[in-house]
Scaffold this motif. Structure first.
Motif, PDB file in Angstrom:
ATOM      1  N   PHE A 138       0.817  -1.171  -0.083  1.00 39.34           N
ATOM      2  CA  PHE A 138       0.124  -0.110   0.051  1.00 39.34           C
ATOM      3  C   PHE A 138       0.942   1.224   0.028  1.00 39.34           C
ATOM      4  CE2 PHE A 138      -2.268   3.518   2.298  1.00 39.34           C
ATOM      5  CZ  PHE A 138      -3.295   3.475   1.542  1.00 39.34           C
ATOM      6  N   HIS A 142       0.636   3.385  -3.234  1.00 36.24           N
ATOM      7  CA  HIS A 142      -0.476   4.346  -3.024  1.00 36.24           C
ATOM      8  C   HIS A 142       0.137   5.792  -2.212  1.00 36.24           C
ATOM      9  CE1 HIS A 142      -3.623   2.408  -4.630  1.00 36.24           C
ATOM     10  NE2 HIS A 142      -3.306   1.243  -4.005  1.00 36.24           N
ATOM     11  N   VAL A 179      -7.610   2.816   0.346  1.00 42.21           N
ATOM     12  CA  VAL A 179      -7.130   3.730  -1.126  1.00 42.21           C
ATOM     13  C   VAL A 179      -8.029   4.865  -1.450  1.00 42.21           C
ATOM     14  CG1 VAL A 179      -6.924   2.762  -3.402  1.00 42.21           C
ATOM     15  CG2 VAL A 179      -6.191   1.426  -1.698  1.00 42.21           C
ATOM     16  N   VAL A 182      -6.915   7.819   0.357  1.00 41.43           N
ATOM     17  CA  VAL A 182      -5.994   8.758  -0.452  1.00 41.43           C
ATOM     18  C   VAL A 182      -6.359   9.317  -1.661  1.00 41.43           C
ATOM     19  CG1 VAL A 182      -3.825   8.451  -1.606  1.00 41.43           C
ATOM     20  CG2 VAL A 182      -4.166   7.103   0.565  1.00 41.43           C
ATOM     21  N   ARG A 183      -7.360   8.593  -2.388  1.00 42.23           N
ATOM     22  CA  ARG A 183      -7.699   9.251  -3.521  1.00 42.23           C
ATOM     23  C   ARG A 183      -8.404  10.557  -3.683  1.00 42.23           C
ATOM     24  NH1 ARG A 183     -11.193   7.864  -8.326  1.00 42.23           N
ATOM     25  NH2 ARG A 183     -12.491   6.392  -7.104  1.00 42.23           N
ATOM     26  N   LEU A 219      -5.488  -3.896  -4.156  1.00 44.88           N
ATOM     27  CA  LEU A 219      -4.666  -2.688  -4.102  1.00 44.88           C
ATOM     28  C   LEU A 219      -3.891  -2.449  -5.713  1.00 44.88           C
ATOM     29  CD1 LEU A 219      -2.157  -3.321  -1.018  1.00 44.88           C
ATOM     30  CD2 LEU A 219      -3.708  -1.455  -1.532  1.00 44.88           C
ATOM     31  N   ALA A 223      -4.787   0.747  -8.154  1.00 41.68           N
ATOM     32  CA  ALA A 223      -3.636   1.836  -8.549  1.00 41.68           C
ATOM     33  C   ALA A 223      -3.918   2.497  -9.713  1.00 41.68           C
ATOM     34  CB  ALA A 223      -2.280   0.980  -8.630  1.00 41.68           C
ATOM     35  N   ASN A 226      -4.634   5.845  -8.567  1.00 38.37           N
ATOM     36  CA  ASN A 226      -3.843   6.645  -7.688  1.00 38.37           C
ATOM     37  C   ASN A 226      -2.336   6.689  -8.000  1.00 38.37           C
ATOM     38  OD1 ASN A 226      -5.326   7.414  -5.729  1.00 38.37           O
ATOM     39  ND2 ASN A 226      -4.836   5.896  -4.176  1.00 38.37           N
ATOM     40  N   ASN A 227      -1.767   5.768  -8.817  1.00 42.44           N
ATOM     41  CA  ASN A 227      -0.423   5.553  -9.263  1.00 42.44           C
ATOM     42  C   ASN A 227      -0.398   4.859 -10.743  1.00 42.44           C
ATOM     43  OD1 ASN A 227       2.245   5.087  -9.592  1.00 42.44           O
ATOM     44  ND2 ASN A 227       2.524   4.332  -7.690  1.00 42.44           N
TER      45      ASN A 227
END
Ligand SMILES: Nc1nc2c(ncn2[C@@H]2O[C@H](COP(=O)(O)OP(=O)(O)O)[C@@H](O)[C@H]2O)c(=O)[nH]1
Ligand SMILES: [Mg+2]
Length: 336
Positions: A138, A142, A179, A182-183, A219, A223, A226-227
């Motif tokens: 994570f 993230h 997640v 964070v987003r 996860l 992504a 987020n990534n």
């Protein structure tokens, strides 16, 4: 200042007759009266015991902890929610710790860190290793360190929960929560808690390999937003690597033995091309995501400024005894 009557305790349960009554009573002892048990159709006396202890009991319409939590939040009217397992592995006496940041700061999601005080036997070695791995993944994917993303003891505002797009039915719900926080740039904090072993006669519903695998997959899947460099780049990197390996093999065979492998050469070339394209795609997506985030933050700042400006002008006009100004303020704050 904590207002305990503004908090709803949310307990998802499935066959927790051995402990749910105790959990509810301990919450009442420390001043939390509003307790909602969302049950997954337990075959034991969980529902009966919970309602006898004074909790509101609802049977979920679907299956899995994730679906239960999502359904339960829709039933809750209180602005603050404290989620906890029904298995007495967490301490209701530590509830204030989790709820406090919601009241005293602009934090909207609080995670109880089980690793801060793990009692002996609370977690099997396999689960510990799995948890560590998932937390590392994570942090890497993230970009934020939340220490114990799979913790089942968390507090959050209903408003922040409603912003999240959650779809996990089962134990993936905690991963999604982390997640999505964070987003959506949701202010998140971590507080230390105690984690105890399950009481005698109570059994976990978690299947380590299956659920752990699902969590890692979640996860990775998440992504994408987020990534994206990681999401596309990791596959691109592997594909490029395969391409380079195949090309090296073909070159070696040709130079040393004079044998040519057209098909393998073609496969290597395609693999390399696809790989490089995926990496480039990842970089471009990342650019889009970053720009989008910057724009959103800017818009949010402008919104905040506008709001404060509006309330200032409204205050000024009410100061002059203007009744209409007063009405406008309540209308705008009511919308938020
Ligand atoms: N409503 C509902 N609750 C569930 C379900 N599966 C597990 N739970 C509850 O979710 C909480 C967490 O599950 P648990 O087995 O303790 O997982 P662990 O803490 O990761 O070992 C417990 O209170 C379970 O009773 C389900 O399908 N529906
Ligand atoms: Mg548990």
């Amino acid at each position: 200042m904590i207002q305990r009557e503004e908090v709803c305790i949310l307990i998802p349960t499935y066959n927790e007759a051995a402990s749910v009554g105790e959990v509810i009573e301990r919450f009442q002892d420390v001043g939390y009266e509003n307790i909602l048990v969302i049950d997954g159709g337990s075959e034991d006396r969980t529902q009966e015991i919970a309602s006898d202890a004074g909790a509101r009991v609802v049977e979920q319409s679907g299956t899995g902890k994730g679906q239960a939590v999502r359904e339960a939040v829709e039933l809750i009217e209180k602005p603050y929610i404290l989620m906890i397992d029904g298995d007495a592995t967490y301490r209701p006496e530590q509830a204030d710790r989790l709820v406090e940041p919601l009241f005293s700061s602009n934090v909207e999601h609080v995670i109880g860190d089980r690793f801060a005080d793990m009692q002996p036997g609370a977690m099997t070695r396999l689960n510990k290793v799995g948890n560590r791995m998932i937390n590392r993944a994570f942090r890497f994917i993230h970009g934020r360190d939340l220490q114990d993303i799979l913790s089942g003891y968390r507090a959050f505002t209903r408003e922040s929960f409603e912003q999240l797009s959650l779809s996990a039915d089962g134990f993936g719900i905690e991963t999604e929560l982390a997640v999505e926080c964070v987003r959506h740039d949701i202010q998140t904090t971590v507080v230390p808690i105690t984690y105890e072993s399950r009481p005698e006669g109570s059994e976990t519903n978690l299947r380590p390999f299956r659920d752990g695998g699902n969590i890692l997959l979640t996860l990775y899947r998440m992504a994408k937003t987020n990534n994206p460099i990681f999401y596309f780049g990791s596959i691109g990197f592997i594909s490029s690597l395969v391409g380079v390996a195949l090309a090296a093999f073909v070159a070696f065979r040709f130079l040393v033995y004079g044998i040519s492998h057209e098909v393998i050469a073609l496969a290597g070339g395609v693999s390399l091309l696809v790989g490089v394209q995926l990496i480039m795609f990842g970089v471009l997506s990342d650019l889009i995501v970053t720009m989008n985030r910057q724009h959103r933050q800017r818009v949010e700042r402008i919104e905040q400024k506008l709001d404060s400006l509006e309330s200032e002008t409204a205050e000024q006009s009410t100061g002059k005894g203007d009744e209409t100004g007063k009405e406008e303020t309540t209308a705008t704050t009511g919308e938020q």
